[in-house]
Design an enzyme around this catalytic site. Structure first.
Site, PDB file in Angstrom:
ATOM      1  CG  HIS A   1      -1.915   0.953   1.407  1.00  8.80           C
ATOM      2  ND1 HIS A   1      -1.686   2.254   1.790  1.00  8.80           N
ATOM      3  CD2 HIS A   1      -3.248   0.838   1.229  1.00  8.80           C
ATOM      4  CE1 HIS A   1      -2.842   2.904   1.829  1.00  8.80           C
ATOM      5  NE2 HIS A   1      -3.809   2.069   1.490  1.00  8.80           N
TER       6      HIS A   1
ATOM      7  CG  ASP B   1       0.535  -2.560   6.488  1.00 11.54           C
ATOM      8  OD1 ASP B   1      -0.463  -2.683   7.237  1.00 11.54           O
ATOM      9  OD2 ASP B   1       0.516  -1.883   5.450  1.00 11.54           O
TER      10      ASP B   1
ATOM     11  CD  GLN C   1      -6.918  -4.420   4.234  1.00  5.07           C
ATOM     12  OE1 GLN C   1      -7.885  -5.135   4.486  1.00  5.07           O
ATOM     13  NE2 GLN C   1      -7.055  -3.147   3.956  1.00  5.07           N
TER      14      GLN C   1
ATOM     15  CB  CYS D   1      -3.711   3.212  -1.635  1.00  3.94           C
ATOM     16  SG  CYS D   1      -4.961   4.427  -1.299  1.00  3.94           S
TER      17      CYS D   1
HETATM   18  N1  PMP Z   1      -1.660  -0.719   4.736  1.00  2.00           N
HETATM   19  C1  PMP Z   1      -2.605  -1.496   4.201  1.00  2.00           C
HETATM   20  C2  PMP Z   1      -2.270  -2.880   3.766  1.00  2.00           C
HETATM   21  C3  PMP Z   1      -3.901  -0.990   4.078  1.00  2.00           C
HETATM   22  O1  PMP Z   1      -4.854  -1.752   3.549  1.00  2.00           O
HETATM   23  C4  PMP Z   1      -4.192   0.318   4.516  1.00  2.00           C
HETATM   24  C5  PMP Z   1      -5.575   0.906   4.382  1.00  2.00           C
HETATM   25  N2  PMP Z   1      -6.175   0.684   3.154  1.00  2.00           N
HETATM   26  C6  PMP Z   1      -3.175   1.067   5.065  1.00  2.00           C
HETATM   27  C7  PMP Z   1      -1.918   0.516   5.164  1.00  2.00           C
HETATM   28  C8  PMP Z   1      -3.414   2.454   5.567  1.00  2.00           C
HETATM   29  O2  PMP Z   1      -4.290   2.419   6.638  1.00  2.00           O
HETATM   30  P1  PMP Z   1      -4.941   3.770   7.226  1.00  2.00           P
HETATM   31  O3  PMP Z   1      -5.495   4.505   6.061  1.00  2.00           O
HETATM   32  O4  PMP Z   1      -5.970   3.286   8.165  1.00  2.00           O
HETATM   33  O5  PMP Z   1      -3.836   4.517   7.889  1.00  2.00           O
END
Ligand code: PMP
Length: 569
Positions: A113, A192, A195, A356
């Site tokens: 991401h 991370d 998910q 993203c």
């Molecule tokens: N990492 C991953 C794998 C995600 O799916 C997301 C959110 N889509 C994020 C980071 C960022 O999370 P947040 O927008 O809640 O900070």
């Protein structure tokens, strides 16, 4: 337990398949936050009075709830942040100021991401270190041999998502941590878990990761709150992230010393109600049991995968052997955005676009996908409803946007072939009034978006030509190309041609042409497009403007009008 799910959307029962973006909140979470605000609200850590004591107690209890939930050794290792993005920024920034230097490497994967890419790029730029992405195969699985090859003494950080948000691939995170320890002993390992956290059991001791981060809102908790777990020794060795109240021990103009963990990383008044809500969310999922949730969602994913493959022309993107409840897909010849709009009309919420993950989309050779992502409150009946609508779209979609293919070079004939729309009315206001009258005939979203799509059908098909001679408009979910000019023979009249590869965006372009093309540049600049879209009930295309092309199209047209008005073209 989820009041929001009981509603209808466009007259249809809501089916919420956008859980990877954000989950819905159970009553227990909403109530915990409401109770906090109605009974205990005060600032924490600062006062002797009863409310402050209660708020502090609730906040610190929540830390203990998090500790148990992820099996950390010590609650002080659990830092509250604004979410995953904030947590990764903290880690990357603090490592950048302490451990990274020229020649060092940060190892990521092609699945990441943007939140797990850009903070590292910022740190790399500041330190002269390098960000490397380990490759995946076409199924969306990290190639472990390739990963191992990229580990070395130069590797100072490895940061990998446990589950890919775009494809659902579950990465072999425990094995990757073991390999990192063996081949890159100088590296810290960041998981991370954005998910993963709501979909399986997390045990940081068992994993032996240095950091693990997640967001509350993907765990049935509130937005604006998340967690950064870090091993005490690693956190102690980092400099503070932000300065402010609560993170200090003593302050003087000569020398300031910092508080111990966890306060060192929690400057300022935190999201106390959010933290309390997050703890309620953790209690809630634990009352169901993450192992049971994982088993239910696995069964639902298998069912959905089999059923969705019944849809003619479907292409599932991401077919890893080990997957969480995410199905990314495309239908041949239909823009992802158009699928999203049609599903919304049927009450089904999905996410469309690049999720993203632009580098991942590029690696897979797609612009974006449609993503259905599941939670334990989703059902097989809901999957059936999705499959029925997709079958309907696959059967009924006219390949209207499939314009001539793009050519590498623009020929003069191509430019001549582009038709710049003449003006449709006396002024933008008159054009707007006429459009508003037409659209007022439709009283539901489906009718209005069909009206827009029909307008787009009549737009000259110049996608290929425009693509060859102009730059893609940035910030759009579909591909949008636009060229403008001062009308030949005039000095102050804007003309433009534009096209896109999503039907709904072609329709929006047709509306913009009716409003603006052939009009005086000053009138274009003075016209309030946002207010007009609110007036005709299409403001969803304004509120999500960055994602469907309208926002950047509006900005581009205003820029062209300004250039013409100030005689720059
Ligand atoms: N990492 C991953 C794998 C995600 O799916 C997301 C959110 N889509 C994020 C980071 C960022 O999370 P947040 O927008 O809640 O900070």
């Amino acid at each position: 337990d989820f009041p929001i799910l009981a509603q209808t959307v466009h007259g249809k029962p809501l089916i919420y398949f956008d859980n990877a973006a954000s989950t819905q909140k159970p009553r227990a979470v909403i109530e915990a936050q409401r109770h906090y605000y109605e009974h205990d609200n005060a600032n924490i850590h600062r006062a002797v009075h009863t409310l402050s004591q209660r708020a502090t107690h609730g906040y610190e209890q929540a830390r203990e709830t998090v500790r148990k939930f992820i099996n950390a050794r010590d609650a002080a290792e659990c830092i509250f942040t604004r979410g995953t993005t904030d947590s990764i920024n903290l880690i990357a920034s603090c490592l950048g100021r302490s451990r990274l230097s020229t020649g060092d490497e940060v190892l990521l994967s092609e699945l990441e991401h943007h939140s797990n890419i850009v903070p590292w790029q910022l740190a790399a730029q500041a330190t002269g270190s390098k960000v490397i992405a380990t490759p995946i195969n076409n199924a969306g699985e990290i190639l472990i041999d390739e990963f191992t090859k990229r580990l070395s003494l130069k590797t100072k950080a490895v940061s990998i998502s446990w589950v890919s948000n775009a494809l659902g691939s579950i990465n072999p995170i425990a094995e990757m941590i073991r390999l990192t320890r063996r081949h890159a002993p100088n590296a810290v390992f960041v998981v991370d878990a954005a998910q993963w956290i709501a979909h399986g059991v997390t045990d940081v001791l068992l994993l032996d990761c240095d950091f693990l981060v997640f967001s509350g809102h993907k765990l049935y908790g509130p937005t604006g709150v998340g967690v950064l777990y870090g091993k005490r020794a690693v956190l102690d060795a980092l400099p503070p992230y932000q300065g402010g109240g609560d993170m200090i021990e003593t302050v003087s103009f000569e020398k300031t010393t910092y508080a111990a963990l966890p306060n060192k990383f929690e400057a300022g008044t935190p999201n106390i109600a959010g933290v309390i809500g997050l703890a309620a969310a953790i209690d809630y999922v634990q009352s169901i049991g993450l192992a049971d949730i994982a088993a239910y969602e696995h069964d639902l994913l298998q069912y959905a995968t089999a059923r969705i493959n019944e849809v003619p022309t479907i292409r599932v993107i991401g077919t890893a052997a080990s997957k969480a409840g995410v199905i990314s897909f495309l239908l041949d010849g239909v823009a992802a955005l158009d699928i999203g709009v049609k599903l919304d009309e049927a009450g089904i919420a999905v996410r469309t676009g690049h999720h993203c993950c632009m580098p991942l989309m590029k690696r897979l050779g797609v612009e974006g996908t449609v993503r259905a992502s599941f939670a334990f409150y989703n059902t097989k009946q809901e999957v059936d409803a999705l499959v029925e609508i997709l079958k309907w779209i696959a059967k009924n979609h006219k390949p209207a946007a499939a314009a001539p293919p793009a050519c590498a070079m623009a020929s003069p004939q191509m430019i001549n072939a582009i038709s710049f729309a003449p003006r449709s009315a006396e002024s933008p206001k008159a054009a707007a009034d006429a459009l508003a009258e037409d659209i007022a005939l439709f009283d539901d979203a489906a009718g209005r978006s069909q009206f827009v799509i029909d307008l787009g059908d009549r737009l000259p098909k110049s996608f290929g030509q425009l693509k060859a001679i102009s730059q893609r408009l940035p910030g759009c979910m579909s591909e949008v190309y636009v060229i403008g000019r001062a009308k030949p023979g005039s000095t102050n009249v804007l003309e433009f041609a534009a096209d896109a590869n999503a039907d709904i965006v072609r329709g929006l372009i047709a509306i913009m042409q009716r409003l603006f093309s052939g009009q005086r540049a000053d009138d274009v600049r003075a016209f309030d497009v946002e207010a007009f879209f609110r007036r005709i009930g299409l403001d969803q295309f304004i509120t999500t403007q960055r994602r469907n092309g309208l926002g950047s199209l509006v900005a581009k047209l205003r820029q062209l009008a300004t250039d013409i008005a100030t005689k720059e073209v």
